[in-house]
Write an enzyme that holds these catalytic residues in place. Structure first.
Site, PDB file in Angstrom:
ATOM      1  CB  SER A  61      11.434  -3.151  -9.434  1.00 46.62           C
ATOM      2  OG  SER A  61      10.361  -3.691 -10.151  1.00 46.62           O
ATOM      3  CE  LYS A  64       9.585  -1.261 -12.001  1.00 44.33           C
ATOM      4  NZ  LYS A  64       8.485  -1.779 -11.129  1.00 44.33           N
ATOM      5  CE1 TYR A 188       9.472  -2.153 -15.957  1.00 43.99           C
ATOM      6  CE2 TYR A 188       8.288  -4.085 -16.752  1.00 43.99           C
ATOM      7  CZ  TYR A 188       8.686  -3.277 -15.710  1.00 43.99           C
ATOM      8  OH  TYR A 188       8.324  -3.577 -14.425  1.00 43.99           O
ATOM      9  CE1 TYR A 240       7.210  -1.478  -7.003  1.00 44.01           C
ATOM     10  CE2 TYR A 240       7.939  -3.319  -5.652  1.00 44.01           C
ATOM     11  CZ  TYR A 240       8.078  -2.529  -6.762  1.00 44.01           C
ATOM     12  OH  TYR A 240       9.088  -2.777  -7.631  1.00 44.01           O
ATOM     13  CB  VAL A 258      10.249  -9.647  -8.209  1.00 42.89           C
ATOM     14  CG1 VAL A 258       9.002  -8.943  -7.742  1.00 42.89           C
ATOM     15  CG2 VAL A 258      10.496  -9.470  -9.691  1.00 42.89           C
TER      16      VAL A 258
HETATM   17  N1  GLN Z   1      10.077  -7.056 -14.201  1.00 41.75           N
HETATM   18  C1  GLN Z   1       9.191  -7.164 -13.084  1.00 41.75           C
HETATM   19  C2  GLN Z   1       7.748  -7.000 -13.525  1.00 41.75           C
HETATM   20  O1  GLN Z   1       7.500  -6.211 -14.380  1.00 41.75           O
HETATM   21  C3  GLN Z   1       9.560  -6.134 -12.080  1.00 41.75           C
HETATM   22  C4  GLN Z   1       8.721  -6.204 -10.831  1.00 41.75           C
HETATM   23  C5  GLN Z   1       9.484  -5.962  -9.560  1.00 41.75           C
HETATM   24  O2  GLN Z   1      10.682  -6.141  -9.467  1.00 41.75           O
HETATM   25  N2  GLN Z   1       8.736  -5.629  -8.530  1.00 41.75           N
HETATM   26  O3  GLN Z   1       6.867  -7.656 -13.053  1.00 41.75           O
END
Ligand code: GLN
Length: 306
Positions: A61, A64, A188, A240, A258
């Site tokens: 993430s 992003k 994505y 988050y 993650v």
């Molecule tokens: N690729 C992961 C997902 O879509 C990204 C989530 C994350 O890093 N929090 O679940």
């Protein structure tokens, strides 16, 4: 700075509570949790590192931040018709709020928001073309052409896409996703699969430290106003439903993934990347956060004071 980082790495090596590696993406479940890396890049381009700072990991993430930056470049303020800029208070993969807000994600950093952003930057192109653009942009800001996708991670996520596919289909039902859902998801998952080490990631964050300019390469990436706004989004939404806790403990704009990485910006002072694969219950790196807490304590870098 080198001593501070050595001390932090030594303290982290002693920790036994290391969190849990993300296993909902099977390819990430194989990563050894006993790893820790940290890199700090100062505005003059000096790099300091300790631990496994040269081991590549899945940025997930954290990507992003980079796709939001690209979207702002392509769409300008029209980005805010696609996603909001409020913290969600919900988990990264939550669907609940989408129903209340006509399918509009609360911010670009929750999964739904990032899926809407990548759909926006595709602009009628095939996934391959958009992916080439994303990789080119990340290589440009990190000043490193060796950065690549980890296709195995992307495929692993595609095989277990149900939750993200639900978010995408739900948004599409409100007319908010323009391209075929599988094309958007494939793009994505690949952006999330980008593999970088702490040094590369900290370099990539440099433009957010110095008002939009990568001071090492002396190139402007975004305007000062845009850099400030991206930082404020990272502060409010980068972790988050753990964003409040992160602000409380670290007090700097940050974006987690993650894969266990966190990119943190101390405006005017440093770009910082930490990585340790074990996650807390919210999905943010457990030791990464602890290490950052130590770093701000030792440096006084929190934007809220010492
Ligand atoms: N690729 C992961 C997902 O879509 C990204 C989530 C994350 O890093 N929090 O679940």
């Amino acid at each position: 700075m080198q001593k501070i980082l050595n001390d932090i790495a030594a303290a982290m090596a002693q920790e036994t509570e290391r969190g849990k590696v993300a296993d909902y993406i099977p390819q990430l479940a194989h990563v050894d949790p006993n790893q820790f890396g940290i890199s700090v890049v100062l505005p003059d381009g000096q790099v300091f590192s300790a631990g496994d700072a040269k081991t590549a990991f899945s940025i997930q993430s954290i990507s992003k931040v980079f796709t939001l930056t690209m979207a702002l470049g392509k769409l300008g303020d029209a980005v805010w018709n696609k996603v909001g800029r409020e913290p969600s208070g919900d988990p990264f993969n939550s669907i609940v709020q989408l129903e209340h807000e006509m399918g509009k994600p609360r911010n670009p950093f929750i999964n739904a928001g990032a899926i809407a952003i990548v759909d926006a930057i595709m602009m009628g192109h095939q996934p391959k073309e958009t992916l080439a653009e994303i990789l080119q942009f990340v290589r440009f800001i990190a000043d490193d052409n060796s950065i690549i996708f980890d296709h195995k991670v992307a495929e692993s996520e595609m095989e277990h896409k149900d939750r993200n596919a639900s978010l995408a289909h739900f948004m599409k039902s409100f007319g908010r996703i323009k391209h075929p859902v599988d094309n958007v998801l494939g793009t994505y998952f690949h952006q999330c699969s980008i593999a970088m080490n702490c040094e590369q990631l900290a370099r990539a964050g440099q433009f957010l430290v110095s008002d939009g300019v990568n001071a090492s390469t002396n190139t402007r990436v975004v305007s000062p106003q845009r850099a400030r706004r991206i930082n404020s989004l990272m502060m409010m939404c980068g972790h988050y439903d753990g964003s409040g806790e992160f602000a409380f403990r670290v007090g700097l704009p940050g974006k987690s993934g993650v894969g266990g990485g966190i990119l943190v910006i101390a405006p005017g002072k440093a770009s910082i990347a930490v990585w340790s694969p074990g996650l807390d219950t919210i999905g943010n790196s457990q030791l990464g956060t602890q290490a950052l807490e130590m770093l701000v304590h030792k440096t006084g870098w929190s934007i809220f004071g010492k």
